[in-house]
Design an enzyme around this catalytic site. Structure first.
Site, PDB file in Angstrom:
ATOM      1  N   GLU A 103      32.850  42.947  43.400  1.00 34.61           N
ATOM      2  CA  GLU A 103      34.154  42.292  43.342  1.00 34.61           C
ATOM      3  C   GLU A 103      35.156  43.179  44.094  1.00 34.61           C
ATOM      4  O   GLU A 103      34.994  44.392  44.152  1.00 34.61           O
ATOM      5  CB  GLU A 103      34.561  42.173  41.870  1.00 34.61           C
ATOM      6  CG  GLU A 103      35.888  41.496  41.596  1.00 34.61           C
ATOM      7  CD  GLU A 103      36.243  41.504  40.104  1.00 34.61           C
ATOM      8  OE1 GLU A 103      37.057  40.674  39.694  1.00 34.61           O
ATOM      9  OE2 GLU A 103      35.706  42.358  39.357  1.00 34.61           O
TER      10      GLU A 103
ATOM     11  N   CYS B  47      32.225  39.672  37.335  1.00 35.37           N
ATOM     12  CA  CYS B  47      32.739  40.661  36.383  1.00 35.37           C
ATOM     13  C   CYS B  47      32.914  40.107  34.962  1.00 35.37           C
ATOM     14  O   CYS B  47      31.948  39.954  34.239  1.00 35.37           O
ATOM     15  CB  CYS B  47      34.049  41.242  36.934  1.00 35.37           C
ATOM     16  SG  CYS B  47      34.507  42.855  36.233  1.00 35.37           S
TER      17      CYS B  47
ATOM     18  N   LYS C 203      36.504  32.786  40.576  1.00 36.59           N
ATOM     19  CA  LYS C 203      36.326  33.363  39.243  1.00 36.59           C
ATOM     20  C   LYS C 203      36.988  32.511  38.163  1.00 36.59           C
ATOM     21  O   LYS C 203      38.196  32.248  38.209  1.00 36.59           O
ATOM     22  CB  LYS C 203      36.896  34.778  39.231  1.00 36.59           C
ATOM     23  CG  LYS C 203      36.630  35.565  37.949  1.00 36.59           C
ATOM     24  CD  LYS C 203      37.198  36.973  38.089  1.00 36.59           C
ATOM     25  CE  LYS C 203      36.961  37.821  36.850  1.00 36.59           C
ATOM     26  NZ  LYS C 203      37.578  39.156  37.000  1.00 36.59           N
TER      27      LYS C 203
END
Length: 267
Positions: free
Chosen positions: A40, A148, A111
């Site tokens: 990321e 993440c 995300k």
């Protein structure tokens, strides 16, 4: 299929980060890898960007994707990496791009779960994704994309597995803190085990993030891994036959009695 994870510490300059990624991709290719997963924020670290974030995103995203496509095509290696994509508003998306070995964009993923936890508020600067999940085909493997904090939401990984993902690619910038390495390693193993899929997780390694990139098999067994090295590449042989083998004696997807959340599925 040989799959690598590339670990480094992105700075605030897109071109410098791309140069670091090319170097790591060259090492992966030298090991025979067909896919490398980067962290990321590979495009730039949001905390190191000079000036307005919106301006940096507007100037950087297209260039980042184009240059990644060139790296992929030049080296003949597929790439998954994270950056920041304009949303047309003040807050950009935190977006992964998957590029095939011929330089073609295989897909993008915005995300879904923003890191509003542990006294951090990602949503104050970033807009949550609006396109659901994404599974892309790379070199005969179906790769599910997640970023993440998404790792803490098992329903997302399950939805990807139900959509046919063989491998979960997990770029991350996992913050340091008490028990955070334990959380990271435990969650990676859990997502692999509960879905009987491979996991390739690439983390940034910096003063505030843990690194600890790894590739795990469908039983959650780490095949290769890094610690807090500031830069490095490790490579593992990700094979579909291992998934089939594990699912013969651990058919959790077949035995489940609850469907994945259909609202997560794109389109």
């Amino acid at each position: 299929m040989l799959v690598s994870v590339g670990q480094f510490s992105p700075g605030g300059d897109v071109q410098e980060n791309l140069a670091a990624m090319r170097s790591l991709a060259e090492k992966a290719k030298a090991e025979g890898s067909e896919l490398i997963v980067f962290p990321e924020e590979s495009m730039f670290s949001i905390g190191k960007v000079e000036g307005a974030l919106t301006s940096a995103v507007d100037a950087g995203w297209s260039r980042f994707v184009q240059q990644l496509s060139l790296i992929a095509a030049d080296l003949g290696i597929a790439v998954v990496a994270g950056g920041y994509e304009s949303s047309g508003e003040e807050r950009p998306y935190n977006t992964l791009v998957a590029i095939d070995y011929d330089g073609r964009i295989a897909g993008t993923y915005r995300k879904l779960h923003l890191y509003d936890a542990f006294s951090y508020q990602e949503s104050t600067r970033i807009k949550a994704g609006d396109r659901g999940i994404q599974v892309v085909e790379i070199g005969g493997l179906r790769v599910g994309l997640m970023t993440c904090y998404d790792l803490r939401f098992p329903e997302l990984a399950r939805a990807l597995a139900v959509q046919g993902a063989d491998l979960l690619a997990v770029p991350a910038a996992w913050f340091k803190g008490e028990h955070k390495v334990d959380h990271w390693e435990t969650l990676l193993k859990a997502r692999a085990i509960e879905n009987t899929v491979w996991v390739a997780a690439a983390g940034t390694s910096s003063s505030h993030t843990i690194g600890h990139s790894a590739v795990l098999d469908p039983l959650g067994i780490p095949q290769v891994f890094l610690g807090e090295e500031p830069s490095g590449v490790v490579t593992a042989d990700v094979v579909r036959s291992r998934i089939d083998e594990v699912r013969e004696f651990l058919p959790v997807l077949k035995n489940r009695r609850f469907a994945a959340n259909e609202q997560l599925v794109e389109g």
